[in-house]
Scaffold this motif. Structure first.
Motif, PDB file in Angstrom:
ATOM      1  N   ILE A  39     -44.619 124.317   6.167  1.00  0.00           N
ATOM      2  CA  ILE A  39     -43.713 124.261   5.027  1.00  0.00           C
ATOM      3  C   ILE A  39     -44.133 123.109   4.130  1.00  0.00           C
ATOM      4  CG2 ILE A  39     -41.327 123.895   4.298  1.00  0.00           C
ATOM      5  CD1 ILE A  39     -40.477 125.133   6.970  1.00  0.00           C
ATOM      6  N   ILE A  40     -44.297 123.419   2.846  1.00  0.00           N
ATOM      7  CA  ILE A  40     -44.685 122.410   1.865  1.00  0.00           C
ATOM      8  C   ILE A  40     -43.472 122.128   0.989  1.00  0.00           C
ATOM      9  CG2 ILE A  40     -46.197 121.889  -0.072  1.00  0.00           C
ATOM     10  CD1 ILE A  40     -48.241 123.779   1.152  1.00  0.00           C
ATOM     11  N   THR A  41     -43.119 120.859   0.909  1.00  0.00           N
ATOM     12  CA  THR A  41     -41.948 120.463   0.122  1.00  0.00           C
ATOM     13  C   THR A  41     -42.384 119.991  -1.264  1.00  0.00           C
ATOM     14  OG1 THR A  41     -42.058 118.169   0.870  1.00  0.00           O
ATOM     15  CG2 THR A  41     -40.785 119.713   2.242  1.00  0.00           C
ATOM     16  N   LEU A  42     -41.410 119.820  -2.147  1.00  0.00           N
ATOM     17  CA  LEU A  42     -41.693 119.284  -3.474  1.00  0.00           C
ATOM     18  C   LEU A  42     -42.274 117.871  -3.382  1.00  0.00           C
ATOM     19  CD1 LEU A  42     -38.627 120.504  -5.563  1.00  0.00           C
ATOM     20  CD2 LEU A  42     -40.992 121.288  -5.706  1.00  0.00           C
TER      21      LEU A  42
ATOM     22  N   SER B  77     -46.843 114.218  -4.046  1.00  0.00           N
ATOM     23  CA  SER B  77     -47.801 113.309  -3.427  1.00  0.00           C
ATOM     24  C   SER B  77     -49.230 113.807  -3.639  1.00  0.00           C
ATOM     25  CB  SER B  77     -47.496 113.173  -1.938  1.00  0.00           C
ATOM     26  OG  SER B  77     -48.471 112.388  -1.303  1.00  0.00           O
ATOM     27  N   PHE B  78     -49.441 115.109  -3.482  1.00  0.00           N
ATOM     28  CA  PHE B  78     -50.760 115.704  -3.688  1.00  0.00           C
ATOM     29  C   PHE B  78     -51.213 115.515  -5.137  1.00  0.00           C
ATOM     30  CE2 PHE B  78     -53.256 119.427  -5.028  1.00  0.00           C
ATOM     31  CZ  PHE B  78     -54.386 119.222  -4.251  1.00  0.00           C
ATOM     32  N   LYS B  79     -50.297 115.749  -6.066  1.00  0.00           N
ATOM     33  CA  LYS B  79     -50.617 115.596  -7.488  1.00  0.00           C
ATOM     34  C   LYS B  79     -51.011 114.159  -7.791  1.00  0.00           C
ATOM     35  CE  LYS B  79     -47.557 115.015 -10.800  1.00  0.00           C
ATOM     36  NZ  LYS B  79     -46.492 115.171 -11.773  1.00  0.00           N
ATOM     37  N   THR B  80     -50.274 113.208  -7.267  1.00  0.00           N
ATOM     38  CA  THR B  80     -50.563 111.797  -7.502  1.00  0.00           C
ATOM     39  C   THR B  80     -51.941 111.424  -6.959  1.00  0.00           C
ATOM     40  OG1 THR B  80     -48.210 111.297  -7.367  1.00  0.00           O
ATOM     41  CG2 THR B  80     -49.724 109.449  -7.127  1.00  0.00           C
TER      42      THR B  80
END
Length: 89
Positions: A5-8, A13-16
């Motif tokens: 499950i991937i949360t917002l 965090s990935f985007k940053t």
């Protein structure tokens, strides 16, 4: 197979991290030698604060090399930098 499950918060965090990595790539690219820049006669005269005749003399005596394309004369920024370093007092 287990589901993940991937949360917002994970996406944020990935985007940053991704943006940071991309900015590091661009910043490291700026530290490498810049691509050769070609300047026209007018730009060289303004940069060196010299007259057209003086620039012509620098070409004639081989102090500053140039490339002619049609009727336009181009000078490599690297060559100009080398002449300035060689005559540094």
């Amino acid at each position: 197979m287990a589901a993940t499950i991937i949360t917002l918060e994970d996406l944020h965090s990935f985007k940053t991290e991704l943006l940071y990595d991309i900015s590091q790539l661009f910043n490291s690219g700026q530290q490498t030698k810049p691509a050769s820049k070609w300047l026209k006669s007018k730009e060289v005269r303004q940069l060196l604060k010299i007259s057209p005749g003086t620039l012509q003399n620098l070409r004639i005596n081989g102090t500053l090399s140039c490339t002619r394309v049609g009727s336009i004369i181009y000078y490599a920024q690297e060559d100009i930098d080398n002449v300035l370093k060689a005559n540094k007092g």
